[in-house]
Design an enzyme around this catalytic site. Structure first.
Site, PDB file in Angstrom:
ATOM      1  N   ARG A   1     -18.051  -4.905   1.791  1.00  0.00           N
ATOM      2  CA  ARG A   1     -17.133  -4.183   2.700  1.00  0.00           C
ATOM      3  C   ARG A   1     -17.871  -3.133   3.530  1.00  0.00           C
ATOM      4  NH1 ARG A   1     -11.904  -1.396   0.401  1.00  0.00           N
ATOM      5  NH2 ARG A   1     -13.398  -0.593  -1.104  1.00  0.00           N
TER       6      ARG A   1
ATOM      7  N   ARG B   1     -13.198   0.137 -11.802  1.00  0.00           N
ATOM      8  CA  ARG B   1     -11.928   0.139 -11.056  1.00  0.00           C
ATOM      9  C   ARG B   1     -11.084  -1.064 -11.456  1.00  0.00           C
ATOM     10  NH1 ARG B   1     -14.645   0.332  -5.476  1.00  0.00           N
ATOM     11  NH2 ARG B   1     -12.600  -0.107  -4.577  1.00  0.00           N
TER      12      ARG B   1
ATOM     13  N   ARG C   1     -18.602   2.422   1.323  1.00  0.00           N
ATOM     14  CA  ARG C   1     -17.998   3.442   0.460  1.00  0.00           C
ATOM     15  C   ARG C   1     -18.855   3.706  -0.775  1.00  0.00           C
ATOM     16  NH1 ARG C   1     -11.691   2.003  -0.168  1.00  0.00           N
ATOM     17  NH2 ARG C   1     -12.206   2.450  -2.343  1.00  0.00           N
TER      18      ARG C   1
ATOM     19  N   ARG D   1       0.097   3.596  -8.864  1.00  0.00           N
ATOM     20  CA  ARG D   1      -0.992   2.976  -9.626  1.00  0.00           C
ATOM     21  C   ARG D   1      -0.749   3.061 -11.120  1.00  0.00           C
ATOM     22  NH1 ARG D   1      -5.085   2.711  -5.522  1.00  0.00           N
ATOM     23  NH2 ARG D   1      -7.120   2.701  -6.407  1.00  0.00           N
TER      24      ARG D   1
ATOM     25  N   LYS E   1      -5.525  -4.970   0.377  1.00  0.00           N
ATOM     26  CA  LYS E   1      -4.345  -4.138   0.627  1.00  0.00           C
ATOM     27  C   LYS E   1      -4.499  -3.364   1.942  1.00  0.00           C
ATOM     28  CE  LYS E   1      -4.800  -1.823  -3.256  1.00  0.00           C
ATOM     29  NZ  LYS E   1      -6.034  -2.456  -3.778  1.00  0.00           N
TER      30      LYS E   1
HETATM   31  P1  AP5 Z   1      -9.653  -4.108   1.662  1.00  0.00           P
HETATM   32  O1  AP5 Z   1      -8.533  -4.453   2.595  1.00  0.00           O
HETATM   33  O2  AP5 Z   1     -10.450  -2.883   1.965  1.00  0.00           O
HETATM   34  O3  AP5 Z   1      -9.132  -4.115   0.132  1.00  0.00           O
HETATM   35  P2  AP5 Z   1      -8.263  -3.073  -0.675  1.00  0.00           P
HETATM   36  O4  AP5 Z   1      -7.350  -3.863  -1.542  1.00  0.00           O
HETATM   37  O5  AP5 Z   1      -7.631  -2.065   0.259  1.00  0.00           O
HETATM   38  O6  AP5 Z   1      -9.400  -2.429  -1.551  1.00  0.00           O
HETATM   39  P3  AP5 Z   1      -9.718  -0.926  -1.955  1.00  0.00           P
HETATM   40  O7  AP5 Z   1     -11.084  -0.947  -2.576  1.00  0.00           O
HETATM   41  O8  AP5 Z   1      -9.530   0.011  -0.785  1.00  0.00           O
HETATM   42  O9  AP5 Z   1      -8.663  -0.671  -3.029  1.00  0.00           O
HETATM   43  P4  AP5 Z   1      -8.783   0.313  -4.124  1.00  0.00           P
HETATM   44  O10 AP5 Z   1      -7.395   0.186  -4.636  1.00  0.00           O
HETATM   45  O11 AP5 Z   1      -9.850   0.165  -5.120  1.00  0.00           O
HETATM   46  O12 AP5 Z   1      -9.225   1.660  -3.385  1.00  0.00           O
HETATM   47  P5  AP5 Z   1      -8.435   2.970  -2.932  1.00  0.00           P
HETATM   48  O13 AP5 Z   1      -9.038   3.448  -1.689  1.00  0.00           O
HETATM   49  O14 AP5 Z   1      -6.966   2.745  -3.001  1.00  0.00           O
HETATM   50  O15 AP5 Z   1     -10.622  -5.380   1.600  1.00  0.00           O
HETATM   51  C1  AP5 Z   1     -11.820  -5.359   0.837  1.00  0.00           C
HETATM   52  C2  AP5 Z   1     -12.927  -6.155   1.566  1.00  0.00           C
HETATM   53  O16 AP5 Z   1     -12.562  -7.541   1.592  1.00  0.00           O
HETATM   54  C3  AP5 Z   1     -13.140  -5.747   3.039  1.00  0.00           C
HETATM   55  O17 AP5 Z   1     -14.509  -5.864   3.315  1.00  0.00           O
HETATM   56  C4  AP5 Z   1     -12.336  -6.786   3.829  1.00  0.00           C
HETATM   57  O18 AP5 Z   1     -12.889  -6.999   5.125  1.00  0.00           O
HETATM   58  C5  AP5 Z   1     -12.463  -8.013   2.951  1.00  0.00           C
HETATM   59  N1  AP5 Z   1     -11.274  -8.861   2.990  1.00  0.00           N
HETATM   60  C6  AP5 Z   1      -9.980  -8.472   3.049  1.00  0.00           C
HETATM   61  N2  AP5 Z   1      -9.154  -9.546   3.045  1.00  0.00           N
HETATM   62  C7  AP5 Z   1      -9.970 -10.637   2.946  1.00  0.00           C
HETATM   63  C8  AP5 Z   1      -9.731 -12.045   2.881  1.00  0.00           C
HETATM   64  N3  AP5 Z   1      -8.482 -12.546   2.916  1.00  0.00           N
HETATM   65  N4  AP5 Z   1     -10.795 -12.884   2.765  1.00  0.00           N
HETATM   66  C9  AP5 Z   1     -12.055 -12.379   2.727  1.00  0.00           C
HETATM   67  N5  AP5 Z   1     -12.348 -11.075   2.807  1.00  0.00           N
HETATM   68  C10 AP5 Z   1     -11.316 -10.206   2.908  1.00  0.00           C
HETATM   69  O19 AP5 Z   1      -8.778   3.959  -4.142  1.00  0.00           O
HETATM   70  C11 AP5 Z   1     -10.077   4.499  -4.333  1.00  0.00           C
HETATM   71  C12 AP5 Z   1     -10.040   5.526  -5.461  1.00  0.00           C
HETATM   72  O20 AP5 Z   1      -9.132   6.605  -5.122  1.00  0.00           O
HETATM   73  C13 AP5 Z   1      -9.498   5.031  -6.811  1.00  0.00           C
HETATM   74  O21 AP5 Z   1     -10.529   4.424  -7.581  1.00  0.00           O
HETATM   75  C14 AP5 Z   1      -8.941   6.318  -7.431  1.00  0.00           C
HETATM   76  O22 AP5 Z   1      -9.961   7.096  -7.982  1.00  0.00           O
HETATM   77  C15 AP5 Z   1      -8.369   7.055  -6.241  1.00  0.00           C
HETATM   78  N6  AP5 Z   1      -6.944   6.737  -5.995  1.00  0.00           N
HETATM   79  C16 AP5 Z   1      -6.399   6.166  -4.869  1.00  0.00           C
HETATM   80  N7  AP5 Z   1      -5.063   6.037  -4.979  1.00  0.00           N
HETATM   81  C17 AP5 Z   1      -4.741   6.526  -6.225  1.00  0.00           C
HETATM   82  C18 AP5 Z   1      -3.512   6.641  -6.937  1.00  0.00           C
HETATM   83  N8  AP5 Z   1      -2.340   6.239  -6.414  1.00  0.00           N
HETATM   84  N9  AP5 Z   1      -3.559   7.179  -8.178  1.00  0.00           N
HETATM   85  C19 AP5 Z   1      -4.712   7.606  -8.729  1.00  0.00           C
HETATM   86  N10 AP5 Z   1      -5.913   7.517  -8.099  1.00  0.00           N
HETATM   87  C20 AP5 Z   1      -5.926   6.991  -6.856  1.00  0.00           C
END
Ligand code: AP5
Ligand code: ZN
Length: 214
Positions: free
Chosen positions: A127, A171, A160, A88, A13
């Site tokens: 990552r 997660r 991270r 979410r 994402k």
């Molecule tokens: P990346 O693009 O970083 O993936 P992502 O989907 O953004 O993953 P996240 O881990 O950031 O999502 P998340 O939803 O768990 O975390 P968030 O920060 O929102 O890609 C991942 C890896 O794969 C990278 O190394 C990239 O290079 C590689 N990659 C990408 N595309 C690829 C491809 N096509 N092929 C191969 N490799 C690829 O949330 C973190 C925490 O915050 C949550 O656990 C929660 O506690 C809190 N939080 C955040 N938002 C909310 C909300 N709305 N409500 C409640 N809690 C929340």
């Protein structure tokens, strides 16, 4: 354009939001990035959020909706934005509906990036993120030219805290229980564009642009 990027942790994402933000000239709104910054700055929100994030649980809906309420009223959001990691839960999606109604705007699309669980674990374990500009890398799939150094700005790369196997599994489980029902929520309104998340980031970006009409 007002978009939601939906998908499991590690679906890509953030990677796609950065590309779409450049392409459509609209800001990326990542609740994860906003929360990590709040934790770093030691704000009240950051203090509330930290324990949930470390466990891989969701931060309470009222905290998240407060963040979004402030953010989407900002000047740079007037022509649209890309939500990355929000909403979410169904409660967050309903809260967003109310906010959008107050602002007299509508969502254009929900891009759902579909990636299997095993691939998620592989992606998140490798990552790396630039501490200065936020650029995303993967030690195998998208490595920087020099290990540990950002190609774009020369900044240091870090892993991270929540990218360890135990937290990743939590997660994923939270995603399946609380977030995946949103696919149905938005499908009922015909807003969902499903993109298969296998393939290189550039291929997924092309598929997303195509699904969004070019
Ligand atoms: P990346 O693009 O970083 O993936 P992502 O989907 O953004 O993953 P996240 O881990 O950031 O999502 P998340 O939803 O768990 O975390 P968030 O920060 O929102 O890609 C991942 C890896 O794969 C990278 O190394 C990239 O290079 C590689 N990659 C990408 N595309 C690829 C491809 N096509 N092929 C191969 N490799 C690829 O949330 C973190 C925490 O915050 C949550 O656990 C929660 O506690 C809190 N939080 C955040 N938002 C909310 C909300 N709305 N409500 C409640 N809690 C929340
Ligand atoms: Zn950088």
């Amino acid at each position: 354009m007002r978009l939601i990027l939906l998908g499991p942790p590690g679906a890509g994402k953030g990677t796609q939001a950065q590309k779409l933000s450049q392409n459509y000239q609209i800001p990326q709104i990542s609740t994860g990035d906003i929360l990590r910054q709040a934790v770093k700055d030691g704000t009240d929100t950051g203090k509330k959020a930290k324990a949930y994030m470390d466990r891989g649980d969701l931060v309470p809906d009222d905290v998240i909706l407060g963040i979004i309420n402030d953010r989407i009223r900002a000047e740079d959001c007037q022509n649209g934005y890309i939500f990355d990691g929000f909403p979410r839960t169904v409660a967050q999606a309903e809260g967003l509906d109310v906010l959008l109604q107050q602002l007299n705007t509508l969502l254009d699309a929900v891009v759902y990036i579909d990636v299997p669980d095993d691939e998620v674990v592989a992606r998140l374990s490798g990552r790396r993120t630039c501490k200065d500009c936020g650029a995303l890398y993967h030690i195998c799939y998208n490595p920087p030219a020099t290990a540990g150094v950002c190609d774009a700005c020369g900044g240091e790369l870090f892993q991270r805290d929540d990218d360890n196997e135990t937290t990743i599994r939590q997660r994923l489980s939270v995603y399946h229980d609380q977030t995946s029902p949103l696919i149905h929520y938005y499908a009922q309104r015909n807003l969902v564009k499903t993109i298969a998340g296998a393939g290189a980031p550039e291929e997924i970006f092309s598929a997303a642009c195509h699904a969004l009409g070019g």
